[in-house]
Design a protein around this motif. Structure first.
Motif, PDB file in Angstrom:
ATOM      1  N   LYS A 150       0.830  -1.208   0.000  1.00 22.15           N
ATOM      2  CA  LYS A 150       0.000   0.000   0.000  1.00 22.15           C
ATOM      3  C   LYS A 150       0.863   1.256   0.000  1.00 22.15           C
ATOM      4  CE  LYS A 150      -4.239  -1.766   2.146  1.00 22.15           C
ATOM      5  NZ  LYS A 150      -5.124  -1.727   3.342  1.00 22.15           N
TER       6      LYS A 150
ATOM      7  N   TRP B  56       2.137   1.809  -3.464  1.00 20.50           N
ATOM      8  CA  TRP B  56       1.162   1.820  -4.571  1.00 20.50           C
ATOM      9  C   TRP B  56       1.200   3.125  -5.366  1.00 20.50           C
ATOM     10  CZ3 TRP B  56      -0.621  -2.273  -6.641  1.00 20.50           C
ATOM     11  CH2 TRP B  56      -1.685  -2.219  -7.526  1.00 20.50           C
TER      12      TRP B  56
ATOM     13  N   LEU C 244      -6.862  -3.165  -4.026  1.00 24.26           N
ATOM     14  CA  LEU C 244      -5.929  -4.130  -3.438  1.00 24.26           C
ATOM     15  C   LEU C 244      -6.643  -4.841  -2.295  1.00 24.26           C
ATOM     16  CD1 LEU C 244      -3.099  -5.333  -3.313  1.00 24.26           C
ATOM     17  CD2 LEU C 244      -2.448  -3.450  -1.807  1.00 24.26           C
TER      18      LEU C 244
ATOM     19  N   ILE D 281       3.920  -3.780 -12.374  1.00 24.02           N
ATOM     20  CA  ILE D 281       3.481  -3.785 -10.979  1.00 24.02           C
ATOM     21  C   ILE D 281       4.452  -4.593 -10.120  1.00 24.02           C
ATOM     22  CG2 ILE D 281       1.639  -4.490  -9.406  1.00 24.02           C
ATOM     23  CD1 ILE D 281      -0.340  -4.053 -11.706  1.00 24.02           C
TER      24      ILE D 281
END
Length: 554
Positions: A419, A422, A443, A474
């Motif tokens: 997170k 991200w 997510l 990613i």
């Protein structure tokens, strides 16, 4: 005589002719009648609401020898010269082009001299928020020690940029946005005064497009009249303003209500082909959702409208940040269309989960230091063996997802690190299309070996699974930042909710079951997990459901 634009021709010349600003005009007229003239005023509000017009009317009224009830006569030499902008005692400046210290110092020096012709020397400074910090400091000195007979009228559209030291030394008047009904009524008066034919619906469209500004409305009317032939009709107004016809929006919403994404996309393509702006389309759509929410006769449920409004607001943010507006509008259409199906699927699922929870609570007694005592409960194998709906798109085996969930519970730090990274993942997106797709994902869970992304629309699963370059970006970005390279697994939101419910049931009974037909070659084998106390269950519940969990110690 040369043609004069409508917004100039019909500019207010008295307080009584100003539209929608009754509080401001009444206060100013009373101050003039009672001879309570302050040394400085600040007019703030949206563009086109009459700030500069009010300043000039005020300058005429305080200097007019024939004023009655706070209104200027507009006949005497002083009034006519102020209207033309030729009276040397009324100075109008644009702070956007005169924003330096030197210009304000010049005003300060000249303001010490008395008015030559009029009673008051008036300085009207428009867009005053554009002044530099040094210019504001120079102006502050003048406002602190005002010269008798000198009045400053400051106008701005951005009040938050005015220093508090300036605001505290002036009388502030807030000009509000003019209502659509008031704008439409004034436009009708203008059309009748010009002896022109029109349709009321056309003027209503122009009034809505003006967004509370009378000047914008008159400019749009001028443009529409140039485009139309003998009569101003609705279609002319729609084409000039770029607004969406009400019927087009009604058709679009009806397809959404039927969950007919294909027809809704076709309707969107038709609107786009007509040259309509997708940002404007979304704003109009959001307004229609609001109207439906307050319409008692509407057959669309409030729950669905709340979802639609949330999706439209999210899409508005994305539209303002990208040049690929059509892609964002397409994704929004698919999300809106699928939201009804998701709502219908969620309600039975919640009822089923509540029933299973109630049954489990009656059958299973959990106490600290004691093992589970199982009498009758829902058979996990039965739940696990239930096949997903035919419409679902499952690109990864259920056992793989269950294994990731096991790892995620064992290592909760993984999702926290992802997170935090991200934002860098979004920044590494190679194209606006990839960025739009990523912003539509959520997510859901993560471990060091894999992360699970969920999307509302099943077609977005195809876009992610079929784009190895994006999933590779990613993984590599997370690897550079977090030190581990997870595999990207993508699920439709409905599939994720189903697997999560199965996982919760399996963990509750201490069993992990798998169907052999679903196992991938690189399947991670899972082991049965037994809970010894309530703390393990509490930890699992918080991992799965977040802040929604309340722990009660009995």
């Amino acid at each position: 005589m040369a043609y004069q634009a409508l917004y100039r021709k019909y500019r207010s010349q008295t307080f009584g002719s100003m539209i929608g600003q009754e509080i401001v005009t009444t206060t100013l007229k009373n101050a003039i009648v009672n001879e309570q003239i302050s040394h400085a005023y600040l007019f703030s509000g949206p563009r086109g609401t009459g700030k500069t017009s009010a300043a000039k009317i005020f300058a005429k009224a305080i200097n007019c020898p024939n004023q009655v009830g706070g209104e200027p006569c507009n006949i005497c030499d002083i009034c006519t010269e102020i209207t033309r902008g030729t009276l040397e005692d009324v100075i109008e400046l644009d702070a956007a082009s005169n924003n330096g210290v030197d210009e304000i110092r010049e005003i300060r020096d000249k303001s010490t001299y008395a008015a030559a012709i009029a009673k008051y020397k008036v300085y009207i400074i428009d867009e005053v928020h554009m002044l530099s910090a040094g210019a504001f400091n120079a102006l502050l000195k003048t406002l602190e020690e005002p010269t008798p007979g000198v009045v400053f009228v400051l106008a701005t559209t951005e009040l938050q940029k005015i220093p508090a030291t300036i605001i505290s030394r002036v009388q502030r008047f807030a000009f509000k946005s003019i209502s659509t009904a008031e704008i439409s009524g004034h436009l009708q008066e203008v059309m009748e005064d010009e002896n022109l034919s029109y349709e009321t619906e056309a003027l209503d469209v122009i009034a809505r497009s003006a967004e509370g500004g009378m000047r914008d409305a008159l400019s749009l009317l001028d443009q529409a009249l140039s485009f139309s032939e003998e009569k101003l009709v609705l279609n002319d107004a729609l084409l000039v303003t770029g607004a969406i016809s009400n019927q087009a929006l009604v058709d679009y919403i009806s397809y959404l209500e039927k969950a007919d994404s294909k027809s809704a996309l076709e309707q969107l393509n038709t609107i786009f082909a007509e040259g309509k702006n997708m940002l404007r389309f979304t704003e109009d759509l959001l307004g229609n959702f609001r109207d439906l929410l307050f319409d008692e006769k509407s057959e669309i449920s409030h729950k669905l409208l709340y979802r639609w409004i949330d999706i439209a607001i999210d899409s508005l943010k994305a539209l303002k940040e990208t040049t690929q507006t059509k892609i964002v509008a397409d994704v929004m259409t698919m999300r809106l269309s699928d939201s009804k199906v998701a709502l219908l699927e969620t309600e039975p699922s919640l009822s089923r989960i509540k029933a299973q929870t109630a049954a489990s609570q009656s059958d299973i007694v959990v106490s600290r230091g004691e093992e589970f005592k199982e009498e009758e409960t829902v058979e996990p194998a039965t739940i696990l063996k239930s096949k997903p709906k035919a419409s679902s798109i499952m690109r990864v085996s259920r056992d793989r997802v269950l294994a990731v969930l096991d790892e995620a519970v064992a290592n909760p730090d993984a999702i926290t690190k992802i997170k935090e990274a991200w934002g860098d993942v979004l920044g590494a997106s190679a194209s606006p299309r990839d960025l739009a797709v990523l912003k539509s994902t959520r997510l859901a869970a993560a471990s060091t070996s894999a992360l699970i992304l969920t999307v509302e629309h099943e077609n977005l699963v195809k876009l992610l699974v079929g784009n190895p370059e994006l999933t590779g970006t990613i993984s590599s970005t997370i690897s550079d930042i977090c030190g581990f390279q997870p595999e990207v697994l993508t699920l439709a939101e409905g599939d994720w909710r189903e697997i999560r419910a199965v996982y919760a049931s399996n963990r509750r009974t201490g069993q992990i079951l798998a169907e052999a037909s679903d196992v991938l070659p690189d399947q991670i084998e899972t082991e049965a997990i037994q809970y010894e106390d309530k703390e393990d269950i509490s930890q699992l519940a918080q991992q799965l459901f977040g802040d929604k969990v309340n722990i009660i110690n009995d």
